[in-house]
Scaffold this active site. Structure first.
Site, PDB file in Angstrom:
ATOM      1  N   ASN A   7       0.869  -1.176   0.000  1.00  0.00           N
ATOM      2  CA  ASN A   7       0.000   0.000   0.000  1.00  0.00           C
ATOM      3  C   ASN A   7       0.907   1.226   0.000  1.00  0.00           C
ATOM      4  OD1 ASN A   7      -1.787   2.047   0.396  1.00  0.00           O
ATOM      5  ND2 ASN A   7      -2.504   1.383   2.408  1.00  0.00           N
ATOM      6  N   LYS A   9       0.050   4.241  -0.292  1.00  0.00           N
ATOM      7  CA  LYS A   9      -0.605   5.427   0.288  1.00  0.00           C
ATOM      8  C   LYS A   9      -0.355   6.639  -0.625  1.00  0.00           C
ATOM      9  CE  LYS A   9      -0.284   3.198   4.731  1.00  0.00           C
ATOM     10  NZ  LYS A   9      -0.259   3.280   6.167  1.00  0.00           N
ATOM     11  N   HIS A  93      -9.694   1.211   4.562  1.00  0.00           N
ATOM     12  CA  HIS A  93      -8.422   1.410   5.270  1.00  0.00           C
ATOM     13  C   HIS A  93      -8.648   2.374   6.440  1.00  0.00           C
ATOM     14  CE1 HIS A  93      -4.343   2.572   6.224  1.00  0.00           C
ATOM     15  NE2 HIS A  93      -3.967   1.449   5.626  1.00  0.00           N
ATOM     16  N   GLU A  95      -7.040   4.755   7.552  1.00  0.00           N
ATOM     17  CA  GLU A  95      -6.806   6.173   7.243  1.00  0.00           C
ATOM     18  C   GLU A  95      -8.008   6.767   6.530  1.00  0.00           C
ATOM     19  OE1 GLU A  95      -3.030   5.533   5.362  1.00  0.00           O
ATOM     20  OE2 GLU A  95      -2.211   4.968   7.314  1.00  0.00           O
ATOM     21  N   GLU A 161      -5.684  -4.796  10.418  1.00  0.00           N
ATOM     22  CA  GLU A 161      -4.672  -3.759  10.626  1.00  0.00           C
ATOM     23  C   GLU A 161      -4.997  -2.988  11.903  1.00  0.00           C
ATOM     24  OE1 GLU A 161      -2.557  -2.593   6.756  1.00  0.00           O
ATOM     25  OE2 GLU A 161      -4.372  -1.412   6.821  1.00  0.00           O
ATOM     26  N   GLY A 167       2.311   2.301  10.862  1.00  0.00           N
ATOM     27  CA  GLY A 167       3.288   3.384  10.754  1.00  0.00           C
ATOM     28  C   GLY A 167       3.958   3.744  12.065  1.00  0.00           C
ATOM     29  N   SER A 204       3.195  -2.079  10.459  1.00  0.00           N
ATOM     30  CA  SER A 204       4.634  -2.140  10.751  1.00  0.00           C
ATOM     31  C   SER A 204       5.270  -3.474  10.359  1.00  0.00           C
ATOM     32  CB  SER A 204       4.904  -1.815  12.227  1.00  0.00           C
ATOM     33  OG  SER A 204       4.470  -0.496  12.520  1.00  0.00           O
TER      34      SER A 204
HETATM   35  P1  13P Z   1       2.845   0.390   7.737  1.00  0.00           P
HETATM   36  O1  13P Z   1       3.372  -0.907   7.150  1.00  0.00           O
HETATM   37  O2  13P Z   1       3.619   1.600   7.296  1.00  0.00           O
HETATM   38  O3  13P Z   1       2.677   0.299   9.212  1.00  0.00           O
HETATM   39  O4  13P Z   1       1.384   0.609   7.118  1.00  0.00           O
HETATM   40  C1  13P Z   1       0.469  -0.437   7.182  1.00  0.00           C
HETATM   41  C2  13P Z   1      -0.707  -0.092   6.382  1.00  0.00           C
HETATM   42  O5  13P Z   1      -1.466   0.802   6.702  1.00  0.00           O
HETATM   43  C3  13P Z   1      -0.933  -0.854   5.157  1.00  0.00           C
HETATM   44  O6  13P Z   1      -2.198  -0.609   4.637  1.00  0.00           O
END
Ligand code: 13P
Length: 242
Positions: A7, A9, A93, A95, A161, A167, A204
């Site tokens: 992803n 982002k 997601h 976010e 997740e 993150g 992560s």
């Molecule tokens: P990270 O791997 O940066 O923690 O992000 C995970 C994520 O949100 C994947 O969709």
């Protein structure tokens, strides 16, 4: 089957994406039983699908609107994702839920729209730290999955997740992942889903932490943010899943 999805982002320009794909394809070896995918921003979908789509890598949109077209400024529809070379779409997601007000009601419609356009939805679910600390993790996951009662069964991947692990460098511990994945599986079955719907872990994930996660029977792979922006790390994660 194991699945590893990048992803990206809101990262990378077209030059950066081209370099990523060249370096990644230099390392990537397609293997039976492994599904690799990349979810680039909308602006890079066509380019990335031209570069990697023919090499056995799925391309996912990071979001898609439930309506096929119309006056929805700033949105992208499922047929437009399909037209840009996608075979799947990330939905829900954290976010999107947190910063853009994505609701479960909207997600049910989006899943059904994805099916209508022959796109594989990758539904993301997970609890916040506050919810975990309050002992609400399984209730939250159950609520987020309850939209499946509305959509009915269909082709689907799910990613667990935990919001607090995204993150942050703070990956969920194996017992937490085991408990959440077992609960998700049981809920999915209760909603009539196939027994082989892959349940990915995200939050992560790095090449250092991935093998321990993959050793958990209900973990069918990873949805990877930060580490997936490095083509060598992403290729390594796919290799580990093989
Ligand atoms: P990270 O791997 O940066 O923690 O992000 C995970 C994520 O949100 C994947 O969709």
């Amino acid at each position: 089957m194991h699945c590893v999805v990048a992803n990206w982002k809101m990262n990378l320009t077209s030059d950066e994406a081209r370099i990523f794909c060249e370096e990644f394809l230099g390392r990537f070896v397609p293997e039976a039983g492994i599904e690799a995918g990349i979810a680039p921003p909308f602006t890079l979908l066509r380019q990335v699908s031209d570069l990697v789509g023919t090499k056995g890598v799925r391309v996912f949109g990071q979001n898609g609107h439930a309506e096929a077209k119309g006056a929805f400024t700033g949105e992208v529809s499922m047929p437009q994702l399909k037209d840009a070379g996608c075979s799947g779409v990330l939905l829900g997601h954290s976010e999107r839920r947190q910063f853009f007000g994505e609701t479960d009601a909207a997600l049910a419609k989006k899943i059904m729209a994805a099916w209508q356009w022959d796109l594989l939805p990758l539904l993301c679910i997970g609890e916040s730290l506050e919810q975990r600390d309050a002992g609400q993790t399984l209730a939250v996951l159950g609520q987020q999955l309850s939209i499946l009662a509305e959509t009915g069964p269909g082709p689907l991947w799910v990613a667990y997740e935990p919001v607090w692990a995204i993150g942050t460098g703070r990956r969920a511990e194996a017992p937490q992942v085991r408990e959440a994945h077992a609960f998700i599986r049981a809920e999915m079955l209760r909603h009539g889903a196939d027994t082989d719907v892959p349940i990915l872990y995200g939050g992560s994930v790095t090449p250092e932490s991935f093998p321990e996660l993959l050793a958990i029977p209900e973990v069918a792979g990873g949805l990877v943010g930060g580490a997936s922006l490095d083509p060598l790390k992403f290729a390594e994660l796919i290799k580990q899943a093989g």
